[in-house]
Design a protein around this motif. Structure first.
Motif, PDB file in Angstrom:
ATOM      1  N   PHE A 129      50.905  47.974  42.223  1.00  0.00           N
ATOM      2  CA  PHE A 129      52.101  47.214  42.026  1.00  0.00           C
ATOM      3  C   PHE A 129      53.664  47.941  41.761  1.00  0.00           C
ATOM      4  O   PHE A 129      54.512  47.563  42.041  1.00  0.00           O
ATOM      5  N   SER A 130      53.404  49.155  41.501  1.00  0.00           N
ATOM      6  CA  SER A 130      54.540  50.209  41.176  1.00  0.00           C
ATOM      7  C   SER A 130      54.895  50.644  42.647  1.00  0.00           C
ATOM      8  O   SER A 130      55.847  51.234  42.843  1.00  0.00           O
ATOM      9  N   GLU A 131      54.212  50.200  43.776  1.00  0.00           N
ATOM     10  CA  GLU A 131      54.572  50.854  45.140  1.00  0.00           C
ATOM     11  C   GLU A 131      55.048  50.087  45.961  1.00  0.00           C
ATOM     12  O   GLU A 131      54.896  48.781  45.857  1.00  0.00           O
ATOM     13  N   PRO A 132      56.264  50.215  46.545  1.00  0.00           N
ATOM     14  CA  PRO A 132      56.872  49.417  47.655  1.00  0.00           C
ATOM     15  C   PRO A 132      56.201  49.037  48.850  1.00  0.00           C
ATOM     16  O   PRO A 132      55.173  49.571  48.989  1.00  0.00           O
ATOM     17  N   GLY A 133      56.476  47.898  49.128  1.00  0.00           N
ATOM     18  CA  GLY A 133      55.530  47.291  50.445  1.00  0.00           C
ATOM     19  C   GLY A 133      54.452  46.502  50.147  1.00  0.00           C
ATOM     20  O   GLY A 133      53.873  46.636  48.972  1.00  0.00           O
ATOM     21  N   PRO A 134      53.719  46.108  51.259  1.00  0.00           N
ATOM     22  CA  PRO A 134      52.626  45.298  50.958  1.00  0.00           C
ATOM     23  C   PRO A 134      51.358  46.071  50.196  1.00  0.00           C
ATOM     24  O   PRO A 134      51.677  47.444  50.079  1.00  0.00           O
ATOM     25  N   PHE A 135      50.476  45.619  49.706  1.00  0.00           N
ATOM     26  CA  PHE A 135      49.181  46.107  48.986  1.00  0.00           C
ATOM     27  C   PHE A 135      48.540  47.146  50.124  1.00  0.00           C
ATOM     28  O   PHE A 135      48.429  46.626  51.311  1.00  0.00           O
ATOM     29  N   ARG A 136      48.164  48.282  49.568  1.00  0.00           N
ATOM     30  CA  ARG A 136      47.216  49.159  50.617  1.00  0.00           C
ATOM     31  C   ARG A 136      45.950  48.462  50.558  1.00  0.00           C
ATOM     32  O   ARG A 136      45.304  48.229  49.453  1.00  0.00           O
ATOM     33  N   PRO A 137      45.186  48.388  51.582  1.00  0.00           N
ATOM     34  CA  PRO A 137      44.095  47.678  51.666  1.00  0.00           C
ATOM     35  C   PRO A 137      43.023  48.638  50.970  1.00  0.00           C
ATOM     36  O   PRO A 137      42.989  49.929  51.082  1.00  0.00           O
ATOM     37  N   LEU A 138      41.648  48.133  50.517  1.00  0.00           N
ATOM     38  CA  LEU A 138      40.797  48.871  49.844  1.00  0.00           C
ATOM     39  C   LEU A 138      39.974  49.428  50.877  1.00  0.00           C
ATOM     40  O   LEU A 138      40.043  49.149  52.177  1.00  0.00           O
ATOM     41  N   THR A 139      39.674  50.876  50.414  1.00  0.00           N
ATOM     42  CA  THR A 139      38.868  51.497  51.337  1.00  0.00           C
ATOM     43  C   THR A 139      37.353  51.008  51.428  1.00  0.00           C
ATOM     44  O   THR A 139      36.913  50.349  50.568  1.00  0.00           O
ATOM     45  N   PRO A 140      36.683  51.049  52.379  1.00  0.00           N
ATOM     46  CA  PRO A 140      35.186  51.070  52.438  1.00  0.00           C
ATOM     47  C   PRO A 140      34.437  51.183  50.995  1.00  0.00           C
ATOM     48  O   PRO A 140      33.491  50.181  50.446  1.00  0.00           O
ATOM     49  N   ARG A 141      34.685  52.403  50.643  1.00  0.00           N
ATOM     50  CA  ARG A 141      33.917  52.766  49.434  1.00  0.00           C
ATOM     51  C   ARG A 141      34.492  51.923  48.183  1.00  0.00           C
ATOM     52  O   ARG A 141      33.744  51.700  47.248  1.00  0.00           O
ATOM     53  N   GLU A 142      35.668  51.822  48.076  1.00  0.00           N
ATOM     54  CA  GLU A 142      36.221  50.960  47.168  1.00  0.00           C
ATOM     55  C   GLU A 142      35.823  49.546  46.911  1.00  0.00           C
ATOM     56  O   GLU A 142      35.738  48.716  45.937  1.00  0.00           O
ATOM     57  N   LEU A 143      35.738  48.946  48.293  1.00  0.00           N
ATOM     58  CA  LEU A 143      35.132  47.718  48.338  1.00  0.00           C
ATOM     59  C   LEU A 143      33.805  47.470  47.932  1.00  0.00           C
ATOM     60  O   LEU A 143      33.528  46.463  47.384  1.00  0.00           O
ATOM     61  N   GLY A 144      33.033  48.199  48.415  1.00  0.00           N
ATOM     62  CA  GLY A 144      31.557  48.311  47.881  1.00  0.00           C
ATOM     63  C   GLY A 144      31.664  48.570  46.281  1.00  0.00           C
ATOM     64  O   GLY A 144      30.581  47.828  45.888  1.00  0.00           O
ATOM     65  N   THR A 145      32.293  49.161  45.720  1.00  0.00           N
ATOM     66  CA  THR A 145      32.318  49.330  44.122  1.00  0.00           C
ATOM     67  C   THR A 145      32.549  48.161  43.558  1.00  0.00           C
ATOM     68  O   THR A 145      32.135  47.617  42.764  1.00  0.00           O
ATOM     69  N   LEU A 146      33.581  47.345  44.108  1.00  0.00           N
ATOM     70  CA  LEU A 146      33.958  46.269  43.714  1.00  0.00           C
ATOM     71  C   LEU A 146      33.066  45.226  43.665  1.00  0.00           C
ATOM     72  O   LEU A 146      32.945  44.551  42.719  1.00  0.00           O
ATOM     73  N   LEU A 147      32.363  45.159  44.982  1.00  0.00           N
ATOM     74  CA  LEU A 147      31.456  44.251  45.134  1.00  0.00           C
ATOM     75  C   LEU A 147      30.176  44.284  44.274  1.00  0.00           C
ATOM     76  O   LEU A 147      29.939  43.050  43.597  1.00  0.00           O
ATOM     77  N   ARG A 148      29.836  45.641  44.049  1.00  0.00           N
ATOM     78  CA  ARG A 148      28.792  45.501  43.100  1.00  0.00           C
ATOM     79  C   ARG A 148      29.083  45.329  41.598  1.00  0.00           C
ATOM     80  O   ARG A 148      28.574  44.716  40.790  1.00  0.00           O
ATOM     81  N   THR A 149      30.127  45.657  41.207  1.00  0.00           N
ATOM     82  CA  THR A 149      30.666  45.351  40.048  1.00  0.00           C
ATOM     83  C   THR A 149      30.752  43.580  39.879  1.00  0.00           C
ATOM     84  O   THR A 149      30.563  43.241  38.820  1.00  0.00           O
ATOM     85  N   ALA A 150      31.303  42.968  40.982  1.00  0.00           N
ATOM     86  CA  ALA A 150      31.456  41.652  40.752  1.00  0.00           C
ATOM     87  C   ALA A 150      30.105  41.066  40.735  1.00  0.00           C
ATOM     88  O   ALA A 150      29.960  39.924  40.211  1.00  0.00           O
ATOM     89  N   VAL A 151      28.846  41.757  41.449  1.00  0.00           N
ATOM     90  CA  VAL A 151      27.554  41.128  41.166  1.00  0.00           C
ATOM     91  C   VAL A 151      27.165  41.352  39.823  1.00  0.00           C
ATOM     92  O   VAL A 151      26.689  40.336  39.352  1.00  0.00           O
ATOM     93  N   ARG A 152      27.423  42.202  39.142  1.00  0.00           N
ATOM     94  CA  ARG A 152      27.065  42.504  37.852  1.00  0.00           C
ATOM     95  C   ARG A 152      27.460  41.553  36.872  1.00  0.00           C
ATOM     96  O   ARG A 152      27.233  41.156  35.895  1.00  0.00           O
ATOM     97  N   LEU A 153      28.802  40.952  37.287  1.00  0.00           N
ATOM     98  CA  LEU A 153      29.660  40.131  36.293  1.00  0.00           C
ATOM     99  C   LEU A 153      29.546  38.581  36.824  1.00  0.00           C
ATOM    100  O   LEU A 153      29.841  37.761  36.199  1.00  0.00           O
ATOM    101  N   GLY A 154      28.339  38.292  37.744  1.00  0.00           N
ATOM    102  CA  GLY A 154      28.091  37.044  38.330  1.00  0.00           C
ATOM    103  C   GLY A 154      29.210  36.428  39.004  1.00  0.00           C
ATOM    104  O   GLY A 154      29.183  35.157  38.903  1.00  0.00           O
ATOM    105  N   ALA A 155      30.126  37.201  39.597  1.00  0.00           N
ATOM    106  CA  ALA A 155      31.456  36.639  40.250  1.00  0.00           C
ATOM    107  C   ALA A 155      31.434  36.423  41.682  1.00  0.00           C
ATOM    108  O   ALA A 155      32.182  36.080  42.372  1.00  0.00           O
ATOM    109  N   VAL A 156      30.288  36.779  42.319  1.00  0.00           N
ATOM    110  CA  VAL A 156      29.943  36.836  43.745  1.00  0.00           C
ATOM    111  C   VAL A 156      29.686  35.388  44.158  1.00  0.00           C
ATOM    112  O   VAL A 156      28.921  34.540  43.631  1.00  0.00           O
ATOM    113  N   GLY A 157      30.633  34.848  45.242  1.00  0.00           N
ATOM    114  CA  GLY A 157      30.223  33.437  45.747  1.00  0.00           C
ATOM    115  C   GLY A 157      31.020  33.077  46.956  1.00  0.00           C
ATOM    116  O   GLY A 157      31.946  33.929  47.220  1.00  0.00           O
TER     117      GLY A 157
END
Length: 435
Positions: A92-120
């Motif tokens: 949010f502190s950077e100009p321009g559109p959001f940088r897309p997540l890397t495959p590694r970041e996306l995988g970590t986010l997905l695993r965290t979401a699974v633990r939180l019961g937020a996948v759907g």
């Protein structure tokens, strides 16, 4: 599934991945009552797992915005403090559109979401999201009319709650006294808007008997002020039918029907010039970069020789100017809107044959104006929701508060550019006529 009352630390990890930072300067409160983050920081409340699911499907500003509009996320305290903290974090502190997540970041986010019961499945966007197609040619007459209707045809009574009796939806001009202390901002708003309208009249050099065009006339406030106080006749054009209805009603109540002509008309279709002066207040942001030369040429052709045009518009300040179609503003607030830099607009006006007479930056004035609007919205919250919808009220709170911070930080500015068509009387040697 996350352990009971332990969702917040995992949520902080997930949000940190999205924002690209290890430390989030917010106190996160999760749906299970748990909290994480600095104890004295502003609170950002995740009321439902669905909020994280929205972010998982749209990991950036759009996912966060959808979650806020839907009520899955809230800032229950000082919204300015919460958004200031969030805007300083990571991407949010950077100009321009959001940088897309890397495959590694996306995988970590997905695993965290699974633990939180937020996948759907991807939750449906809030119904207030603009339904204008994201394909095809921009700024056709039909498309512009649809974009304007999305933003402005949400109820005149709703706008009256936010804007106050002035019904002016652009930056006010504040005196030092009226701007003193944020508690006094709503009370001083009407006077600050009158000061802005009068400043525009003086810059345009209005005199009795002149014929004036107000492009993007809104609810008719400038037209009424100019006709009543300067003895001119005004043609005001808008693409919003709701605005036109109220503007005509206000003109009739003021006894100015013969002096103020309000039309639902595209500026490109005006064929009854010339005019002695033209005001364009908060309208050119809807024109678009590609159409700006045509906009300038059209207004130039509608002015008498020696006539003045005042273009009042929001601008990017030394930042990328290409709009991100997946950001909050295009999706929910101003579909197809596009801000130009000050230099771009000056170049376009000069390229269209205008002489620059004056440029005035009003950035700090818009911060004060937006804070006053937010205060009015929050004070009249229940009525605002009843007049529109909870989602619509939340959109306006988010949009106005985040915009105020944009002007406060200098990310965005607002400028009045006064120009004159060649011929006719010479302009004054200095600005003494309008200061």
């Amino acid at each position: 599934m996350a352990t009971e009352n332990r969702a917040a630390p995992l949520l902080a990890k997930a949000l940190g991945i999205v924002l690209g930072t290890d430390e989030i300067p917010l106190r996160l409160r999760a749906w299970d009552g748990s909290e994480a983050g600095p104890p004295d920081a502003p609170v950002l409340e995740f009321r439902h797992r669905r909020a994280l699911r929205r972010i998982l499907w749209s990991p950036g500003q759009l996912g966060l915005s959808r979650a806020y509009v839907a009520g899955d996320i809230d800032a229950p305290g000082d919204i300015f403090a919460a958004f200031t903290a969030l805007s300083s974090a990571g991407k949010f502190s950077e100009p321009g559109p959001f940088r897309p997540l890397t495959p590694r970041e996306l995988g970590t986010l997905l695993r965290t979401a699974v633990r939180l019961g937020a996948v759907g499945p991807n939750p449906a966007p809030p119904p207030e999201e603009a339904r204008i197609t994201r394909k095809g040619r921009l700024h056709t007459r039909q498309r512009d009319a649809a974009a304007i209707s999305h933003h402005y045809d949400v109820g005149n009574d709703f706008y009256a709650l936010v804007l106050g009796s002035s019904m002016v939806y652009s930056c006010a001009v504040w005196s030092e006294a009226s701007a003193a202390g944020t508690e006094g901002l709503p009370a001083g708003l009407d006077a600050a808007q009158r000061a802005k309208l009068d400043l525009v009249c003086r810059k345009l050099g209005l005199q009795p008997g002149m014929r004036v065009l107000d492009v993007g006339c809104g609810w008719g406030s400038f037209a009424l002020h100019a006709a009543q106080n300067y003895g001119v006749t005004v043609v005001g054009v808008t693409l919003s039918s709701e605005q036109a209805v109220l503007a005509r009603k206000r003109a009739a109540e003021a006894g100015l029907t013969e002096n103020v002509d309000i039309r639902v008309q595209d500026y490109r279709d005006i064929d009854d010039g010339p005019f002695d002066a033209i005001s364009s207040i908060g309208m050119s942001e809807h024109v678009g970069r590609e159409q700006t030369p045509h906009y300038v040429d059209t207004l130039h052709s509608l002015l008498r020789p020696g006539g003045r045009l005042l273009n009042h518009a929001i601008s990017w300040n030394a930042r990328p100017t290409k709009p991100d179609p997946d950001s909050f503003i295009p999706r929910y607030v101003f579909p197809d809107g596009e801000m130009l830099g000050l230099g771009e607009m000056v170049t376009a006006l000069e390229g269209g044959g205008f002489e620059i007479l004056d440029v005035e930056a009003l950035r700090q004035h818009y911060t004060l104006t937006l804070r006053a609007w937010v205060r009015r919205l929050e004070t009249n919250w229940d009525e605002a929701v009843a007049l529109t919808s909870l989602g619509r009220a939340r959109i306006w709170r988010l949009y106005m508060a985040s915009s105020a911070l944009g002007f406060e930080s200098g990310l965005t500015g607002v400028n009045q550019i006064l120009v004159q068509r060649a011929g006719g009387a010479q302009p004054p040697l200095r600005r003494t006529d309008w200061i």
